[in-house]
Design an enzyme around this catalytic site. Structure first.
Site, PDB file in Angstrom:
ATOM      1  N   GLU A  13      12.570  -6.129  -7.877  1.00  0.00           N
ATOM      2  CA  GLU A  13      12.657  -6.256  -6.422  1.00  0.00           C
ATOM      3  C   GLU A  13      13.944  -6.973  -6.002  1.00  0.00           C
ATOM      4  O   GLU A  13      14.005  -7.583  -4.928  1.00  0.00           O
ATOM      5  CB  GLU A  13      11.430  -6.990  -5.885  1.00  0.00           C
ATOM      6  N   SER A 160       6.145  -4.511  -4.350  1.00  0.00           N
ATOM      7  CA  SER A 160       6.885  -3.352  -3.832  1.00  0.00           C
ATOM      8  C   SER A 160       6.473  -2.049  -4.507  1.00  0.00           C
ATOM      9  O   SER A 160       7.230  -1.093  -4.535  1.00  0.00           O
ATOM     10  CB  SER A 160       8.409  -3.541  -3.977  1.00  0.00           C
ATOM     11  N   TYR A 230      10.483   1.163   1.996  1.00  0.00           N
ATOM     12  CA  TYR A 230      11.817   0.691   2.391  1.00  0.00           C
ATOM     13  C   TYR A 230      12.725   1.742   3.020  1.00  0.00           C
ATOM     14  O   TYR A 230      13.846   1.428   3.380  1.00  0.00           O
ATOM     15  CB  TYR A 230      12.496   0.019   1.197  1.00  0.00           C
ATOM     16  N   ARG A 269       1.226 -12.795   2.881  1.00  0.00           N
ATOM     17  CA  ARG A 269       0.795 -11.564   3.536  1.00  0.00           C
ATOM     18  C   ARG A 269      -0.350 -11.030   2.695  1.00  0.00           C
ATOM     19  O   ARG A 269      -0.216 -10.879   1.480  1.00  0.00           O
ATOM     20  CB  ARG A 269       1.923 -10.542   3.603  1.00  0.00           C
ATOM     21  N   ASP A 271      -3.080  -8.118   1.873  1.00  0.00           N
ATOM     22  CA  ASP A 271      -3.287  -6.676   2.033  1.00  0.00           C
ATOM     23  C   ASP A 271      -4.757  -6.328   1.814  1.00  0.00           C
ATOM     24  O   ASP A 271      -5.336  -6.709   0.799  1.00  0.00           O
ATOM     25  CB  ASP A 271      -2.447  -5.894   1.005  1.00  0.00           C
ATOM     26  N   GLU A 284      -4.673  -7.598  -2.256  1.00  0.00           N
ATOM     27  CA  GLU A 284      -3.790  -8.542  -2.941  1.00  0.00           C
ATOM     28  C   GLU A 284      -3.147  -9.526  -1.988  1.00  0.00           C
ATOM     29  O   GLU A 284      -3.085  -9.311  -0.781  1.00  0.00           O
ATOM     30  CB  GLU A 284      -2.697  -7.791  -3.694  1.00  0.00           C
ATOM     31  N   ASN A 286       0.412 -11.756  -1.264  1.00  0.00           N
ATOM     32  CA  ASN A 286       1.853 -11.834  -1.510  1.00  0.00           C
ATOM     33  C   ASN A 286       2.344 -13.166  -0.959  1.00  0.00           C
ATOM     34  O   ASN A 286       2.407 -13.343   0.257  1.00  0.00           O
ATOM     35  CB  ASN A 286       2.575 -10.679  -0.823  1.00  0.00           C
ATOM     36  N   GLY A 290       7.960  -9.658   1.931  1.00  0.00           N
ATOM     37  CA  GLY A 290       9.263  -9.154   2.340  1.00  0.00           C
ATOM     38  C   GLY A 290       9.639  -9.586   3.748  1.00  0.00           C
ATOM     39  O   GLY A 290       8.787  -9.739   4.621  1.00  0.00           O
TER      40      GLY A 290
HETATM   41  P1  ATP Z   1       3.469  -5.162  -2.250  1.00  0.00           P
HETATM   42  O1  ATP Z   1       4.796  -4.523  -1.976  1.00  0.00           O
HETATM   43  O2  ATP Z   1       2.582  -5.136  -1.061  1.00  0.00           O
HETATM   44  O3  ATP Z   1       3.572  -6.482  -2.920  1.00  0.00           O
HETATM   45  P2  ATP Z   1       2.282  -4.295  -4.761  1.00  0.00           P
HETATM   46  O4  ATP Z   1       3.354  -3.756  -5.627  1.00  0.00           O
HETATM   47  O5  ATP Z   1       1.851  -5.678  -5.004  1.00  0.00           O
HETATM   48  O6  ATP Z   1       2.709  -4.133  -3.248  1.00  0.00           O
HETATM   49  P3  ATP Z   1      -0.339  -3.060  -4.250  1.00  0.00           P
HETATM   50  O7  ATP Z   1      -0.330  -3.585  -2.873  1.00  0.00           O
HETATM   51  O8  ATP Z   1      -1.450  -3.495  -5.127  1.00  0.00           O
HETATM   52  O9  ATP Z   1       1.067  -3.299  -4.974  1.00  0.00           O
HETATM   53  O10 ATP Z   1      -0.370  -1.468  -4.236  1.00  0.00           O
HETATM   54  C1  ATP Z   1       0.673  -0.738  -3.627  1.00  0.00           C
HETATM   55  C2  ATP Z   1       0.107   0.436  -2.871  1.00  0.00           C
HETATM   56  O11 ATP Z   1      -0.566   1.320  -3.781  1.00  0.00           O
HETATM   57  C3  ATP Z   1      -0.945   0.089  -1.849  1.00  0.00           C
HETATM   58  O12 ATP Z   1      -0.373  -0.343  -0.644  1.00  0.00           O
HETATM   59  C4  ATP Z   1      -1.686   1.431  -1.731  1.00  0.00           C
HETATM   60  O13 ATP Z   1      -0.935   2.381  -0.989  1.00  0.00           O
HETATM   61  C5  ATP Z   1      -1.716   1.899  -3.169  1.00  0.00           C
HETATM   62  N1  ATP Z   1      -2.925   1.408  -3.862  1.00  0.00           N
HETATM   63  C6  ATP Z   1      -2.969   0.403  -4.753  1.00  0.00           C
HETATM   64  N2  ATP Z   1      -4.215   0.230  -5.236  1.00  0.00           N
HETATM   65  C7  ATP Z   1      -4.990   1.153  -4.629  1.00  0.00           C
HETATM   66  C8  ATP Z   1      -6.382   1.497  -4.700  1.00  0.00           C
HETATM   67  N3  ATP Z   1      -7.215   0.848  -5.519  1.00  0.00           N
HETATM   68  N4  ATP Z   1      -6.822   2.511  -3.911  1.00  0.00           N
HETATM   69  C9  ATP Z   1      -5.981   3.175  -3.074  1.00  0.00           C
HETATM   70  N5  ATP Z   1      -4.676   2.891  -2.966  1.00  0.00           N
HETATM   71  C10 ATP Z   1      -4.175   1.911  -3.736  1.00  0.00           C
HETATM   72 MG    MG Z   2       0.600  -4.627  -1.407  1.00  0.00          MG
HETATM   73 MG    MG Z   3       2.049  -7.340  -3.827  1.00  0.00          MG
HETATM   74 MG    MG Z   4       4.954  -8.360  -3.074  1.00  0.00          MG
END
Ligand code: ATP
Ligand code: MG
Ligand code: MG
Ligand code: MG
Length: 322
Positions: A13, A160, A230, A269, A271, A284, A286, A290
């Site tokens: 990232e 991300s 992004y 943040r 989610d 999750e 964060n 961002g």
């Molecule tokens: P961030 O950029 O928010 O830190 P991240 O890399 O930590 O993201 P997640 O938020 O866990 O990852 O997952 C990224 C995306 O993948 C989610 O926003 C969603 O679109 C999809 N996703 C992840 N897990 C699931 C799930 N169990 N069911 C449906 N979609 C999912």
């Molecule tokens: Mg996320």
């Molecule tokens: Mg995340």
């Molecule tokens: Mg993050």
């Protein structure tokens, strides 16, 4: 009050962090200096750091760690670093050894929130609904998955959507696991929610947080992947989310409760996923969200009545509170 902003960091990232930093540097209502961590782990200071910020990427740095930064000249350090080494408690531990106040969660809380496996275990234990998953370490064989595809295969410690794949059929799992293991030695295989609605809320405070309005993200892509996050115009942000007030209140209350359980300071943040059947799950946390032009965290606060520079001022002040 003098602030030192840290940006860049490892490949996953790195560019996102520099994009976040451009926005924060422009809006910060306190004198702020910049240090950039290049992809090779070496640091860039002064003019070099600003050049890297403009370039949007720094492959190679100048100063090996620890860099010659006059740490005691700064009242607050703002580690605006996403992912491993920056969001997971590592840099936070270093700043603590330096005895410099810093923006955001402490060592244990950062580590816990970064590790999606550990974080979900703590939340589940506290009775907060999370999506079922299986944990796999590198070298282990995939156990029987107690749910059917689609799966989401994700590294335990990225953001991300880096290293994340959606697996629609059993036979695609091998490739998805290899992709995730390229980023981490621990991986989650998570039950995918079909037709999911993605709801996010911004929190601010030390342990006891206040919550923003709830926002919703919609997009055309298969999921909210890196490119969708992004590339301006690829995702639509709805502020506030078109959901019933009771649901919005439940999301805010759940996020605030979880924030306290995870011991978060500064900001997060959070989610959430809403299934078509109405099931609400905390996806999750964060702890260093961002701050890019397409990022939700500052937009959620703006929609709540807290302008970007005032948000930054609050964060800096929270870092100085015991
Ligand atoms: P961030 O950029 O928010 O830190 P991240 O890399 O930590 O993201 P997640 O938020 O866990 O990852 O997952 C990224 C995306 O993948 C989610 O926003 C969603 O679109 C999809 N996703 C992840 N897990 C699931 C799930 N169990 N069911 C449906 N979609 C999912
Ligand atoms: Mg996320
Ligand atoms: Mg995340
Ligand atoms: Mg993050």
């Amino acid at each position: 009050m003098k602030v030192l902003l840290l940006a860049g960091g490892p490949p996953g990232e790195h560019e996102v962090s520099l994009s976040s930093a451009r926005g924060v540097l422009a809006a910060m209502p306190h004198p702020t200096e910049l240090a950039v961590i290049a992809k090779d782990g070496k640091w860039l200071l002064g003019e070099d750091a600003h050049e890297a910020l403009q370039a949007g990427v720094a492959e190679q740095g100048t100063h090996p760690f620890p860099p010659p930064v006059p740490w005691q000249d700064y009242d607050v350090v703002f580690p605006l670093l996403h992912g491993p080494l920056g969001e997971d408690g590592v840099i936070q531990g270093f700043l603590q050894l330096l005895r410099r106040p810093y923006v955001g969660a402490g060592v244990a809380s950062s580590a816990l929130c970064m590790d999606k496996d550990l974080c979900k275990r703590v939340l589940r234990q506290a009775g907060i609904p999370v999506v079922p998953w299986v944990t796999l370490y590198k070298g282990e064989t995939l156990p029987e998955i107690p749910f059917s595809p689609p799966y989401f295969v994700k590294p335990a410690n990225t953001g991300s959507s880096v290293g994340i794949s959606k697996v629609k059929a059993e036979q695609d799992a091998t490739r998805a696991l290899a992709e995730a293991f390229a980023w981490d030695s621990k991986v989650l295989v998570e039950q995918g929610i079909e037709g999911v609605r993605e709801l996010e809320v911004a929190l601010l405070g030390n342990i006891h947080a206040e919550a923003s309005v709830v926002g919703e993200i919609t997009y055309q892509a298969e999921f909210y992947d890196y490119e969708t996050k992004y590339t301006p115009g690829k995702a639509q942000l709805h502020l506030p989310a078109p959901i019933p007030p009771e649901l919005s209140e439940r999301i805010r209350a759940t996020a605030i409760e979880a924030y306290r359980i995870l011991g978060v300071r500064g900001m997060a943040r959070v989610d959430f996923f809403l299934s078509p059947q109405g099931g609400l799950y905390l996806n999750e946390f964060n702890t260093i969200p961002g701050f890019t032009p397409t990022s939700m965290y500052p937009k959620l606060w703006q929609a709540t009545g807290l302008a970007y520079p005032d948000l930054l001022d609050r964060l800096v002040r929270l870092a100085l509170e015991a």
